[in-house]
Motif scaffolding. Structure first.
Motif, PDB file in Angstrom:
ATOM      1  N   LYS A   7       6.479  11.226  -1.704  1.00 26.13           N
ATOM      2  CA  LYS A   7       6.843  10.531  -2.949  1.00 26.13           C
ATOM      3  C   LYS A   7       7.658  11.466  -3.837  1.00 26.13           C
ATOM      4  N   GLY A  29       5.185   3.637 -11.545  1.00 22.97           N
ATOM      5  CA  GLY A  29       4.451   4.002 -10.334  1.00 22.97           C
ATOM      6  C   GLY A  29       4.466   5.500 -10.074  1.00 22.97           C
ATOM      7  N   SER A  30       3.672   5.910  -9.099  1.00 25.36           N
ATOM      8  CA  SER A  30       3.449   7.341  -8.847  1.00 25.36           C
ATOM      9  C   SER A  30       4.638   8.014  -8.166  1.00 25.36           C
ATOM     10  N   THR A  31       5.578   7.247  -7.625  1.00 26.60           N
ATOM     11  CA  THR A  31       6.775   7.867  -7.035  1.00 26.60           C
ATOM     12  C   THR A  31       7.798   8.154  -8.133  1.00 26.60           C
ATOM     13  N   ASP A  83      13.268   2.815  -9.500  1.00 30.72           N
ATOM     14  CA  ASP A  83      11.950   2.192  -9.481  1.00 30.72           C
ATOM     15  C   ASP A  83      11.292   2.373  -8.122  1.00 30.72           C
ATOM     16  N   ASP A  86       6.301  -1.545  -3.254  1.00 23.60           N
ATOM     17  CA  ASP A  86       5.153  -1.567  -2.342  1.00 23.60           C
ATOM     18  C   ASP A  86       5.586  -1.835  -0.906  1.00 23.60           C
ATOM     19  N   LYS A  96       6.909  -5.870  -5.042  1.00 19.79           N
ATOM     20  CA  LYS A  96       6.529  -4.925  -6.082  1.00 19.79           C
ATOM     21  C   LYS A  96       5.385  -5.505  -6.884  1.00 19.79           C
ATOM     22  N   GLY A  98       2.322  -3.646  -7.347  1.00 16.35           N
ATOM     23  CA  GLY A  98       1.043  -2.984  -7.041  1.00 16.35           C
ATOM     24  C   GLY A  98       0.429  -2.331  -8.280  1.00 16.35           C
ATOM     25  N   GLY A  99       1.328  -1.853  -9.162  1.00 15.66           N
ATOM     26  CA  GLY A  99       0.854  -1.192 -10.383  1.00 15.66           C
ATOM     27  C   GLY A  99       0.749  -2.139 -11.571  1.00 15.66           C
ATOM     28  N   GLY A 100       1.099  -3.405 -11.352  1.00 19.67           N
ATOM     29  CA  GLY A 100       0.921  -4.406 -12.414  1.00 19.67           C
ATOM     30  C   GLY A 100       2.048  -4.473 -13.425  1.00 19.67           C
ATOM     31  N   SER A 101       3.214  -3.847 -13.103  1.00 23.05           N
ATOM     32  CA  SER A 101       4.317  -3.826 -14.082  1.00 23.05           C
ATOM     33  C   SER A 101       5.487  -4.708 -13.667  1.00 23.05           C
ATOM     34  N   GLU A 105       9.450  -4.582 -14.957  1.00 26.04           N
ATOM     35  CA  GLU A 105      10.305  -3.941 -13.947  1.00 26.04           C
ATOM     36  C   GLU A 105      11.454  -4.868 -13.562  1.00 26.04           C
ATOM     37  N   LYS A 123       6.216   2.587   2.974  1.00 28.85           N
ATOM     38  CA  LYS A 123       6.583   1.309   2.327  1.00 28.85           C
ATOM     39  C   LYS A 123       7.644   0.538   3.129  1.00 28.85           C
TER      40      LYS A 123
HETATM   41  O1  DER Z   1       3.955  -1.745  -9.312  1.00 29.26           O
HETATM   42  C1  DER Z   1       5.095  -1.444  -8.898  1.00 29.26           C
HETATM   43  O2  DER Z   1       6.003  -2.279  -8.690  1.00 29.26           O
HETATM   44  C2  DER Z   1       5.340  -0.009  -8.535  1.00 29.26           C
HETATM   45  O3  DER Z   1       6.707   0.282  -8.545  1.00 29.26           O
HETATM   46  C3  DER Z   1       4.748   0.170  -7.160  1.00 29.26           C
HETATM   47  O4  DER Z   1       5.184  -0.864  -6.386  1.00 29.26           O
HETATM   48  C4  DER Z   1       5.102   1.482  -6.515  1.00 29.26           C
HETATM   49  O5  DER Z   1       4.091   2.322  -6.844  1.00 29.26           O
HETATM   50  P1  DER Z   1       3.910   3.749  -6.161  1.00 29.26           P
HETATM   51  O6  DER Z   1       5.255   4.450  -6.299  1.00 29.26           O
HETATM   52  O7  DER Z   1       2.830   4.358  -6.984  1.00 29.26           O
HETATM   53  O8  DER Z   1       3.533   3.518  -4.721  1.00 29.26           O
END
Ligand code: DER
Length: 224
Positions: A7, A29-31, A83, A86, A96, A98-101, A105, A123
């Motif tokens: 990431k 997200g964490s990436t 961005d 997922d 997309k 997974g993080g609820g945004s 986004e 991914k």
């Molecule tokens: O929630 C989202 O759309 C984020 O971008 C997610 O899909 C990616 O999160 P990650 O980089 O933490 O895997």
């Protein structure tokens, strides 16, 4: 740990496409965390950019890294959005959310001239849908909205965090919907959008220009 390194590789690589004077879309997200961290270092060295954050979490990270922020009151068009995702399929269509945004986004990405997606190799998929599709819905009558969505071939699960119903930055709920098979993502997206009570889906169709993939062997940039 291994996944984090991938990431980090992808997130940091994206910074190479940021030019002085740009207005950016800051993903979530964490990436993207690694993109923001690297970006903060370049700002300290004089890079002149500002960004619209796609979540309160991203806003907090940007502030802590010293990345200047702006908003859609001041800018209408963004030069580049970076961005996460997922899932990424061969057509660069994404799941997309997974993080609820996903709502903010999608608004940010849609307002950007160019969209770069940063992911670790886990991914990359041949077909979307192994990951449950996040759908943001209005809380009022969500149970009815969920039953209409289920008729499209999935089992919507109301997202919870620590046993509390998850509430998005927009005050809405998220249904995670596992479809047996997503045949044509663009059609499914439109069918879901027509359901009363649906705000937005996590299907990002035809919005991505470049994908940067972090792997154990390094980082790969794929253009559309
Ligand atoms: O929630 C989202 O759309 C984020 O971008 C997610 O899909 C990616 O999160 P990650 O980089 O933490 O895997």
């Amino acid at each position: 740990e291994e996944a984090d390194l991938k990431k980090k590789l992808a997130g940091e690589k994206a910074v190479e496409y940021i030019k002085d004077g740009m207005t950016l879309g800051l993903g979530s997200g964490s990436t993207v965390y690694w993109t923001l961290k690297k970006l903060g270092e370049l700002v300290k060295k004089g890079l002149d950019i500002k960004g619209v954050p796609s979540s309160l979490r991203t806003e907090g990270w940007a502030q802590s890294f010293g990345v200047p922020l702006t908003d859609f009151q001041k800018v209408r068009q963004l030069d580049l959005a970076i961005d996460g995702a997922d899932e990424v399929d061969p057509h660069f269509n994404l799941i997309k959310g997974g993080g609820g945004s996903l709502v903010r986004e999608k608004i940010v990405n849609a307002a950007s001239n160019k969209v770069i997606i940063v992911v670790d190799e886990s991914k990359i998929v041949t077909r979307l849908g192994k990951f449950a599709l996040p759908i943001e819905v209005v809380p009022f009558g969500w149970e009815v909205t969920a039953s209409y969505i289920s008729e499209l071939g999935c089992k919507p699960i109301l997202r919870k965090r620590e046993n509390q119903v998850f509430v998005s930055n927009n005050g809405n709920y998220i249904l995670d919907c596992l479809f047996d098979k997503i045949e044509i993502a663009s059609e499914l997206h439109l069918r879901i959008k027509e359901v009363v009570g649906v705000v937005e889906t996590g299907l990002f169709i035809g919005m991505t220009d470049m994908v940067i993939v972090g792997m154990s062997s390094g980082v790969q940039t794929i253009n559309k």
